[in-house]
Design a protein around this motif. Structure first.
Motif, PDB file in Angstrom:
ATOM      1  N   SER A 170     -31.277  80.278  39.332  1.00  0.00           N
ATOM      2  CA  SER A 170     -31.642  79.552  38.107  1.00  0.00           C
ATOM      3  C   SER A 170     -32.682  78.464  38.349  1.00  0.00           C
ATOM      4  CB  SER A 170     -30.390  78.916  37.479  1.00  0.00           C
ATOM      5  OG  SER A 170     -29.850  77.910  38.330  1.00  0.00           O
TER       6      SER A 170
ATOM      7  N   TYR B 268     -35.453  80.421  27.805  1.00  0.00           N
ATOM      8  CA  TYR B 268     -35.019  80.768  29.156  1.00  0.00           C
ATOM      9  C   TYR B 268     -35.229  82.263  29.438  1.00  0.00           C
ATOM     10  CZ  TYR B 268     -32.660  76.217  29.479  1.00  0.00           C
ATOM     11  OH  TYR B 268     -32.375  74.864  29.528  1.00  0.00           O
TER      12      TYR B 268
ATOM     13  N   ASN C 240     -35.388  78.232  35.596  1.00  0.00           N
ATOM     14  CA  ASN C 240     -34.826  77.769  34.319  1.00  0.00           C
ATOM     15  C   ASN C 240     -34.439  76.298  34.375  1.00  0.00           C
ATOM     16  OD1 ASN C 240     -35.076  80.132  32.813  1.00  0.00           O
ATOM     17  ND2 ASN C 240     -33.126  80.955  33.536  1.00  0.00           N
ATOM     18  N   ARG C 241     -33.939  75.849  35.500  1.00  0.00           N
ATOM     19  CA  ARG C 241     -33.572  74.439  35.614  1.00  0.00           C
ATOM     20  C   ARG C 241     -34.806  73.539  35.687  1.00  0.00           C
ATOM     21  NH1 ARG C 241     -31.049  73.373  40.152  1.00  0.00           N
ATOM     22  NH2 ARG C 241     -31.148  75.445  41.102  1.00  0.00           N
TER      23      ARG C 241
ATOM     24  N   THR D   2     -28.770  85.520  33.049  1.00  0.00           N
ATOM     25  CA  THR D   2     -29.466  84.307  33.493  1.00  0.00           C
ATOM     26  C   THR D   2     -29.756  83.371  32.320  1.00  0.00           C
ATOM     27  OG1 THR D   2     -31.527  85.593  33.381  1.00  0.00           O
ATOM     28  CG2 THR D   2     -30.533  85.292  35.550  1.00  0.00           C
ATOM     29  N   LYS D   3     -30.060  83.954  31.160  1.00  0.00           N
ATOM     30  CA  LYS D   3     -30.318  83.137  29.973  1.00  0.00           C
ATOM     31  C   LYS D   3     -29.028  82.489  29.481  1.00  0.00           C
ATOM     32  CE  LYS D   3     -32.115  83.348  25.241  1.00  0.00           C
ATOM     33  NZ  LYS D   3     -32.732  84.204  24.205  1.00  0.00           N
TER      34      LYS D   3
ATOM     35  N   TYR E 128     -25.438  75.802  31.156  1.00  0.00           N
ATOM     36  CA  TYR E 128     -25.730  74.671  32.033  1.00  0.00           C
ATOM     37  C   TYR E 128     -26.373  73.532  31.247  1.00  0.00           C
ATOM     38  CZ  TYR E 128     -27.723  71.985  35.896  1.00  0.00           C
ATOM     39  OH  TYR E 128     -28.048  70.968  36.771  1.00  0.00           O
ATOM     40  N   GLU E 129     -27.349  73.853  30.399  1.00  0.00           N
ATOM     41  CA  GLU E 129     -28.004  72.817  29.600  1.00  0.00           C
ATOM     42  C   GLU E 129     -27.010  72.131  28.670  1.00  0.00           C
ATOM     43  OE1 GLU E 129     -31.453  72.184  26.144  1.00  0.00           O
ATOM     44  OE2 GLU E 129     -31.274  74.126  27.152  1.00  0.00           O
TER      45      GLU E 129
ATOM     46  N   ALA F  96     -28.167  79.637  31.805  1.00  0.00           N
ATOM     47  CA  ALA F  96     -29.063  78.489  31.626  1.00  0.00           C
ATOM     48  C   ALA F  96     -28.672  77.684  30.394  1.00  0.00           C
ATOM     49  CB  ALA F  96     -30.507  78.974  31.515  1.00  0.00           C
ATOM     50  N   ASN F  97     -28.327  78.373  29.315  1.00  0.00           N
ATOM     51  CA  ASN F  97     -27.906  77.681  28.093  1.00  0.00           C
ATOM     52  C   ASN F  97     -26.576  76.955  28.278  1.00  0.00           C
ATOM     53  OD1 ASN F  97     -29.669  78.100  25.535  1.00  0.00           O
ATOM     54  ND2 ASN F  97     -29.710  80.100  26.518  1.00  0.00           N
TER      55      ASN F  97
END
Length: 229
Positions: A207, A228, A210-211, A171-172, A178-179, A175-176
């Protein structure tokens, strides 16, 4: 006339010989050759588009064990295992897998210090490889959101104590990624062919928190890295 007949006869024999030869190739070997060629084509496209001058090969392995290769070259081989390739549904996702492998392989060219650092801080370098993979894919004309869908399918959430020290939570990682796409390549999120795929919808579902953190960071103008989960 006899000469023409001989030419026709020899031609027929050659066609039959080549057909028989092709039929004698085991189906699994034919499959391996086809897959090897395909990943090499994608791999070299990624290397050329990103102007990566370091020499490396792409080795397809349909076994759980690392293939026997020349030890003097082993660190310059990007080994693509069938168990990971099975999660790649299209060329974009295959490019995602190969881009991750290229990032790791390049580190072997940077000397013992960098290689040792990558081993001592694998979680840090895992995030670095993910971001590099996004750049590699974009530069080679592949869709970077495929990295999100591929990682979501191919990498389970860390489980044991060893994984805690060596790997980030999936998940982390997601998230990274995606960012990084959101900040550097927003076009691909606006034009996302994976939007309604099950893997991407699952990412959106898992997510949310995180988003929200990313949205708050953008609204505040903060430059601090997000922690995250």
């Amino acid at each position: 006339m006899k000469k023409i007949f001989n030419i026709i006869f020899i031609s027929v024999i050659l066609v039959c010989f080549n057909s028989a030869k092709a039929e004698n190739i085991p189906s699994n070997m034919s499959h391996n050759i086809s897959v090897q060629k395909h990943i090499s084509d994608i791999g070299f496209r990624l290397l050329n588009a990103n102007k990566i001058e370091k020499r490396m090969n792409f080795v397809y392995c349909n076994d759980s064990k690392k293939p026997v290769i020349d030890k003097s070259l082993s660190k310059k081989e990007a080994v693509i295992y069938d168990k990971k390739l099975a999660f790649a549904s299209d060329d974009n996702e295959k490019a995602a897998l190969l881009s991750l492998s290229i990032g790791r392989t390049i580190e072997t060219y940077k000397g013992l210090f960098v290689s040792s650092s990558a081993k001592l801080a694998p979680k840090k370098y895992e995030i670095i490889y993910d971001k590099k993979a996004v750049d590699y894919m974009v530069n080679a004309g592949y869709h970077p959101v495929a990295l999100i869908t591929f990682v979501n399918k191919a990498y389970p959430q860390k489980q044991g104590l060893i994984d805690f020290f060596k790997k980030n939570k999936t998940t982390k990682r997601l998230a990274n990624i995606y960012e990084y796409i959101f900040v550097n390549y927003p076009y691909y999120l606006e034009n996302n062919p994976y939007l309604y795929s099950e893997a991407y919808q699952n990412f959106l579902l898992t997510s949310i928190d995180n988003r929200i953190l990313l949205q708050k960071k953008i609204e505040s103008g903060s430059k601090k890295p997000i922690k995250y989960e």
